[in-house]
Structure formats: structure tokens, C-alpha cells
Design a protein around this motif. Structure first.
Motif, PDB file in Angstrom:
ATOM      1  N   GLY A 122       0.679  -1.174   0.053  1.00  0.00           N
ATOM      2  CA  GLY A 122       0.155  -0.035  -0.014  1.00  0.00           C
ATOM      3  C   GLY A 122       0.736   1.250  -0.091  1.00  0.00           C
ATOM      4  O   GLY A 122       2.081   1.145   0.478  1.00  0.00           O
ATOM      5  N   ALA A 123       0.023   2.462  -0.296  1.00  0.00           N
ATOM      6  CA  ALA A 123       0.942   3.767  -0.462  1.00  0.00           C
ATOM      7  C   ALA A 123       1.382   4.128   0.743  1.00  0.00           C
ATOM      8  O   ALA A 123       2.018   4.921   1.045  1.00  0.00           O
ATOM      9  N   ASP A 124       0.568   3.728   2.111  1.00  0.00           N
ATOM     10  CA  ASP A 124       1.041   4.053   3.261  1.00  0.00           C
ATOM     11  C   ASP A 124       2.496   3.311   3.567  1.00  0.00           C
ATOM     12  O   ASP A 124       3.014   3.592   4.684  1.00  0.00           O
ATOM     13  N   GLY A 125       3.021   2.414   2.996  1.00  0.00           N
ATOM     14  CA  GLY A 125       4.372   1.671   3.041  1.00  0.00           C
ATOM     15  C   GLY A 125       4.180   0.688   4.122  1.00  0.00           C
ATOM     16  O   GLY A 125       5.185   0.344   4.653  1.00  0.00           O
ATOM     17  N   ASN A 126       3.202   0.415   4.514  1.00  0.00           N
ATOM     18  CA  ASN A 126       2.911  -0.610   5.870  1.00  0.00           C
ATOM     19  C   ASN A 126       1.927  -1.722   5.474  1.00  0.00           C
ATOM     20  O   ASN A 126       1.832  -2.565   6.158  1.00  0.00           O
ATOM     21  N   SER A 127       0.930  -1.610   4.373  1.00  0.00           N
ATOM     22  CA  SER A 127      -0.051  -2.558   4.356  1.00  0.00           C
ATOM     23  C   SER A 127       0.354  -3.509   3.109  1.00  0.00           C
ATOM     24  O   SER A 127       0.784  -3.132   2.173  1.00  0.00           O
ATOM     25  N   TYR A 128       0.088  -4.866   3.404  1.00  0.00           N
ATOM     26  CA  TYR A 128       0.241  -5.841   2.382  1.00  0.00           C
ATOM     27  C   TYR A 128      -0.897  -6.442   2.096  1.00  0.00           C
ATOM     28  O   TYR A 128      -1.813  -7.024   2.864  1.00  0.00           O
ATOM     29  N   ARG A 129      -1.415  -6.800   0.823  1.00  0.00           N
ATOM     30  CA  ARG A 129      -2.496  -7.557   0.281  1.00  0.00           C
ATOM     31  C   ARG A 129      -1.904  -8.412  -0.746  1.00  0.00           C
ATOM     32  O   ARG A 129      -1.264  -8.130  -1.712  1.00  0.00           O
ATOM     33  N   GLN A 130      -2.689  -9.806  -0.774  1.00  0.00           N
ATOM     34  CA  GLN A 130      -2.559 -10.564  -1.850  1.00  0.00           C
ATOM     35  C   GLN A 130      -3.504 -10.209  -2.998  1.00  0.00           C
ATOM     36  O   GLN A 130      -4.601  -9.850  -2.691  1.00  0.00           O
ATOM     37  N   LEU A 131      -3.041 -10.261  -4.286  1.00  0.00           N
ATOM     38  CA  LEU A 131      -3.701 -10.066  -5.394  1.00  0.00           C
ATOM     39  C   LEU A 131      -4.667 -11.257  -5.856  1.00  0.00           C
ATOM     40  O   LEU A 131      -4.111 -12.228  -6.362  1.00  0.00           O
ATOM     41  N   ASP A 132      -5.853 -11.411  -5.308  1.00  0.00           N
ATOM     42  CA  ASP A 132      -6.647 -12.693  -5.308  1.00  0.00           C
ATOM     43  C   ASP A 132      -7.037 -12.695  -6.724  1.00  0.00           C
ATOM     44  O   ASP A 132      -7.317 -11.496  -7.483  1.00  0.00           O
ATOM     45  N   GLY A 133      -7.220 -13.786  -7.300  1.00  0.00           N
ATOM     46  CA  GLY A 133      -8.154 -13.908  -8.547  1.00  0.00           C
ATOM     47  C   GLY A 133      -7.180 -13.973  -9.696  1.00  0.00           C
ATOM     48  O   GLY A 133      -7.534 -14.221 -10.779  1.00  0.00           O
ATOM     49  N   ILE A 134      -5.880 -13.631  -9.683  1.00  0.00           N
ATOM     50  CA  ILE A 134      -5.132 -13.540 -10.617  1.00  0.00           C
ATOM     51  C   ILE A 134      -4.152 -14.793 -10.968  1.00  0.00           C
ATOM     52  O   ILE A 134      -3.307 -14.951  -9.920  1.00  0.00           O
ATOM     53  N   ALA A 135      -4.430 -15.650 -11.855  1.00  0.00           N
ATOM     54  CA  ALA A 135      -3.755 -17.023 -11.792  1.00  0.00           C
ATOM     55  C   ALA A 135      -2.050 -16.754 -12.015  1.00  0.00           C
ATOM     56  O   ALA A 135      -1.728 -15.601 -12.673  1.00  0.00           O
ATOM     57  N   PRO A 136      -1.191 -17.718 -11.463  1.00  0.00           N
ATOM     58  CA  PRO A 136       0.208 -17.526 -11.833  1.00  0.00           C
ATOM     59  C   PRO A 136       0.215 -17.753 -13.414  1.00  0.00           C
ATOM     60  O   PRO A 136      -0.293 -18.295 -14.239  1.00  0.00           O
ATOM     61  N   GLY A 137       1.426 -16.854 -13.680  1.00  0.00           N
ATOM     62  CA  GLY A 137       1.639 -16.600 -15.176  1.00  0.00           C
ATOM     63  C   GLY A 137       0.911 -15.698 -15.953  1.00  0.00           C
ATOM     64  O   GLY A 137       1.084 -15.324 -17.084  1.00  0.00           O
ATOM     65  N   THR A 138      -0.198 -14.910 -15.249  1.00  0.00           N
ATOM     66  CA  THR A 138      -0.876 -13.962 -16.001  1.00  0.00           C
ATOM     67  C   THR A 138      -0.203 -12.662 -16.045  1.00  0.00           C
ATOM     68  O   THR A 138       0.217 -12.159 -15.148  1.00  0.00           O
ATOM     69  N   PRO A 139       0.005 -12.207 -17.332  1.00  0.00           N
ATOM     70  CA  PRO A 139       0.577 -10.789 -17.546  1.00  0.00           C
ATOM     71  C   PRO A 139      -0.179  -9.810 -16.910  1.00  0.00           C
ATOM     72  O   PRO A 139      -1.506  -9.767 -17.052  1.00  0.00           O
TER      73      PRO A 139
END
Length: 453
Positions: A122-139
Motif C-alpha cells: 500500500g501507499a502507506d508503506g505498511n499494508s500488504y495484500r495478496q492480489l487474489d483472482g490472478i492466476a500464476p503466469g498471468t501478464p
């Protein structure tokens, strides 16, 4: 069985001189005892069920809301002084959106087993999130303002772009006029346009990156407007393998075959840029904030121009033939902090490097501990992409207490199952020990009664 034995004992007992028992007395006595046992068992089972449910809910960990609300705008932009260790408890964008992402990267290890996460910082420099729904190898491509991620279809013709809004966690699609091989190239500074190369293509392949390579070799430069989803072909600009928007977003530097050109959004060729032999335009982030310099890198890092230093970055003048700064060495160019400072990936971590020469200043140290593959292997940060429009104003902040959001659903389910199992085993153990405790209590009461006498 026990009730039958008790009944037989009553029938076979010698009443002596005592009064005769009423007819069916023993049977009624046994029935009363059985009802008492059933009641105690039902009460104990109910209590155990309540305990199991309570412990199971505790095992779910922090729960996301049913309808995630848009993220709260962040004040300022930051990078952590060190990257947080790998954790399976990192939540998802869908459960807890971010306002903006200053960086997206792939984090994990594949030494013995593949354990990877695609994370948004995150732009706050402290928040982490997984990008769900994006399969491995997806550009994928992060917009320059850090508000969205654009993806295509992996290893096949793309029929629609998928845009993930990081501030809401919602997705929407923009369809192409016809399925095509697509390579995402660059994003405009204002976050409105995405440049991509598109070539006619049908079908799919099992070779990773083959479809993108087809688009780069045969495709035509095209602009996607993220405000309405329309794609506009930039006629005459073909075989585009890399591109970068100018600071005002009105023109692009493109690598078209072996030539580098400055073109406007209508496709007019404004100027050809001479670059050193064996070098090509640095993808996505080549243009300096003042519009004067373009960054280039070896076309082949392991031979030719890249043989002496595969990580060298050189600079060329985009508007004239004026002198340019000397080359610098960086594993990956992430963007420009200012017209004379770049953000790079070095051995020490994410660093700020003076363009005119000098030692890099490490801003964010990468986690080198064994936090991957169940704490047996060090983690690697790969495919790092920065929101280039946010870099000039970012500051470095403490990364000691990362915000990972609510636990992802699989982790909550595993934690609940383990908690329920532990609670069930504890309940069985208590139930098995209950008769012993009961007998011990009776003996204790008898001893206490004797002492009182």
C-alpha cells in the motif's frame, strides 16, 4: 447390559424379614436411573458443543466484512525500511482493499516447493495484500497512479482486459474488438491510458511468454482508455517491444524493432532517438521526469553489450544531442525519484541512485531470513513494479508492524478445523476422566465425613 444385571440382582436378593417390594419396583428404579444418566449426558454434550463452537470461531481469526468498503485515502506515500517477512496470513485485496499501491511484486521461494504470493504494498508503506483472482503466469501491469492492475489472459489470445480496482477490490472487463495476442507495455502518468501491442492470434499455447513475444514481434501499438474501455490503434507503429510515456502523457518513446522513436498518441513520428548499439529502451519507466533523458539497457544481458555488465543502465538525450550522465549499474530500474535520481533494485534492496554517479542509498531492505517454505528457505522478491507517479513524493517509514489485513479464507478454514479438532480431543479426554474424578470426589467426601465423626 448393566440395567439387566441390576434387575437380576434385585430379583435374586433375599428380602429377609423386610417388607415385600411393590410389583415392578426394580424396573421403575432402573428407568429413573436411566433418565438421570440421559439428562446428564445431554447436558454434558450441549456444553461440549458450545465449547467446540466457541473455540472454532476463535480459530477463524480476524474476519473480513461481508461487503468490503472502499479503502480510506492514505496521507502521503511511503516505503518500509525493510520488507515484511513472508506470511500465509496476508489478506487479499478482495477482503480488504487498499487506497493505492506503491509497489507490486511476487514474493516467495521455489527451492523445494513452489510457495509464491503476488503482493501489493500500500501507499502507506505498511499494508500488504495478496492480489487474489490472478492466476500464476498471468501478464499484469500496475497503473502509474497505483490505483489499478490491468491483466490479460495467460498463454492464449486475449478477448478482454480485466481491471482490478485496488481501492474497492472490484473487477471489470473491457473487451477487445477481436481476440489477439497482447503484450502490456506502459501506463500513462495520470493512470488513464495503457499502451499495449496487439497482433492477430487465435488459440493458446503451453509455452509461457510465447503469446506476448508474438505481440511484440508482430503487433501494432494500441492505447486502452481506462475511463471508457476503448482501444485506439496507433497506425504505423509496429513491432513494439517496449514503450514509455512522456511526463505529460502526450507522447511515447517506443522500441520498434531495432529503432527507438518518439511518437505522439496519434502515431505521428516526432523524432528518432539514437541509442548505443546493443541497447534497447528500458520498458515502462525509461523517461525522466523532466522529459530530457531516456534510460536504455542491454538487449541481451549475457552477451554483446551486456557481457561486461549485464545490469548497466545508460542514458540518451530524448530532445537533443546534449551530453548525458555516465552509465550506472542496477539489477532493475524501477522508476525515477527526480530528474537526477532513480529508484533501482540492487543487492542491498530497493535503493535510490544518483544519475550523475555516486553510491546507492538503500531505502528498503529485502527480507533475507528463512521465512519461506515453512521457515526453511530465504524469500525472493521478483517482478517488482512501482507506481511511477508516486515515487517523487515517497518517504521511508518503519516496517516493524506490517498490516496484513484479515486472514485469507483458506487460512481461516484450516485454523478453525485445527481448533475444533483440539477442542474435540480435549472434550473426549474430559469425558473419559469424568468417572475417575467422580469416584475420587466420593472417596474424598467419605474421608471428610469420617474425620468429622
Amino acid at each position: 447390559m448393566i440395567e439387566q444385571r441390576v434387575s437380576e440382582l434385585f430379583r435374586g436378593a433375599d428380602p429377609g424379614d423386610g417388607p415385600a417390594l411393590p410389583e415392578g419396583y426394580a424396573e421403575r428404579l432402573v428407568a429413573v436411573g436411566r433418565r438421570g444418566v440421559r439428562r446428564r449426558r445431554a447436558l454434558g454434550g450441549s456444553v461440549l458443543l458450545v465449547v467446540l463452537l466457541a473455540v472454532g470461531l476463535l480459530g477463524l481469526g480476524p474476519l473480513p466484512s461481508r461487503s468490503p468498503q472502499p479503502a480510506t485515502p492514505t496521507a502521503g506515500v511511503g516505503l518500509p525500511d525493510r520488507l515484511a517477512p513472508f506470511s500465509f496470513r496476508t489478506g487479499t485485496i478482495g477482503d480488504a482493499p487498499l487506497d493505492r499501491a506503491v509497489m507490486i511484486f511476487e514474493y516467495g521461494s521455489g527451492e523445494t516447493i513452489n510457495v509464491w504470493q503476488r503482493l501489493a504494498l500500500g501507499a502507506d508503506g505498511n499494508s500488504y495484500r495478496q492480489l487474489d483472482g490472478i492466476a500464476p503466469g498471468t501478464p499484469w501491469l500496475l497503473t502509474a497512479d497505483g490505483r489499478a492492475v490491468v491483466t490479460t489472459e495467460a498463454n492464449r489470445a486475449t478477448s478482454a482486459f480485466t481491471v482490478l480496482d485496488l481501492s474497492t477490490g472490484l473487477r471489470h472487463q473491457f473487451r477487445l474488438p477481436a481476440p489477439a495476442a497482447v503484450a502490456l507495455l506502459a501506463a500513462s502518468p495520470d493512470g488513464r491510458y495503457v499502451a499495449y501491442s496487439a497482433a492477430p492470434y487465435q488459440g493458446s499455447t503451453s509455452i509461457i511468454g510465447e503469446v506476448e513475444q508474438i505481440a511484440r514481434e508482430r503487433g501494432t501499438l494500441t492505447l486502452l482508455d481506462l475511463t471508457d474501455g476503448r482501444s485506439t490503434t496507433v497506425t504505423g507503429v509496429e513491432s513494439v517491444s517496449a514503450a514509455a510515456f512522456s511526463p505529460d502523457g502526450e507522447s511515447l518513446a517506443v522500441q520498434s524493432g531495432a529503432e527507438t522513436w518518439i511518437v505522439d498518441r496519434a502515431g505521428r513520428r516526432l523524432r528518432r532517438v539514437d541509442i548505443p548499439h546493443g541497447f534497447v529502451l528500458a520498458p515502462r519507466v525509461a523517461w525522466s521526469p523532466d522529459g530530457r533523458l531516456l534510460a536504455v539497457q542491454p538487449a541481451d544481458p549475457f552477451s554483446g553489450a551486456g557481457a561486461s555488465d549485464p545490469h548497466q543502465v545508460r542514458f540518451v538525450d530524448a530532445v537533443s544531442d546534449a551530453p548525458v550522465p555516465p552509465p550506472v549499474s542496477a539489477e532493475q530500474l524501477l522508476g525515477w525519484r527526480s530528474s537526477d535520481r532513480i529508484l533501482t533494485l540492487t543487492l542491498g534492496g530497493i535503493s535510490e541512485l544518483p544519475v550523475g554517479g555516486g553510491d546507492p542509498v538503500v531505502l528498503t531492505r529485502l527480507d533475507r531470513g528463512s521465512s519461506c517454505e515453512y521457515h526453511t528457505q530465504p524469500c525472493l522478491a521478483l517482478e517488482i513494479r512501482a507506481a511511477t507517479a508516486l515515487l517523487p513524493t515517497l518517504t521511508v517509514r518503519s516496517g516493524d508492524d506490517p498490516d496484513r489485513g484479515p486472514w485469507p479464507a483458506p487460512v481461516r478454514q484450516v485454523a478453525a478445523a485445527v481448533s475444533l479438532l483440539v477442542a474435540a480431543l480435549a472434550g473426549v479426554l474430559v469425558w473419559r476422566l469424568r468417572p475417575r474424578w467422580s469416584r475420587a470426589g466420593q472417596r474424598g467426601r467419605m474421608v471428610l465425613a469420617k474425620r468429622r465423626r
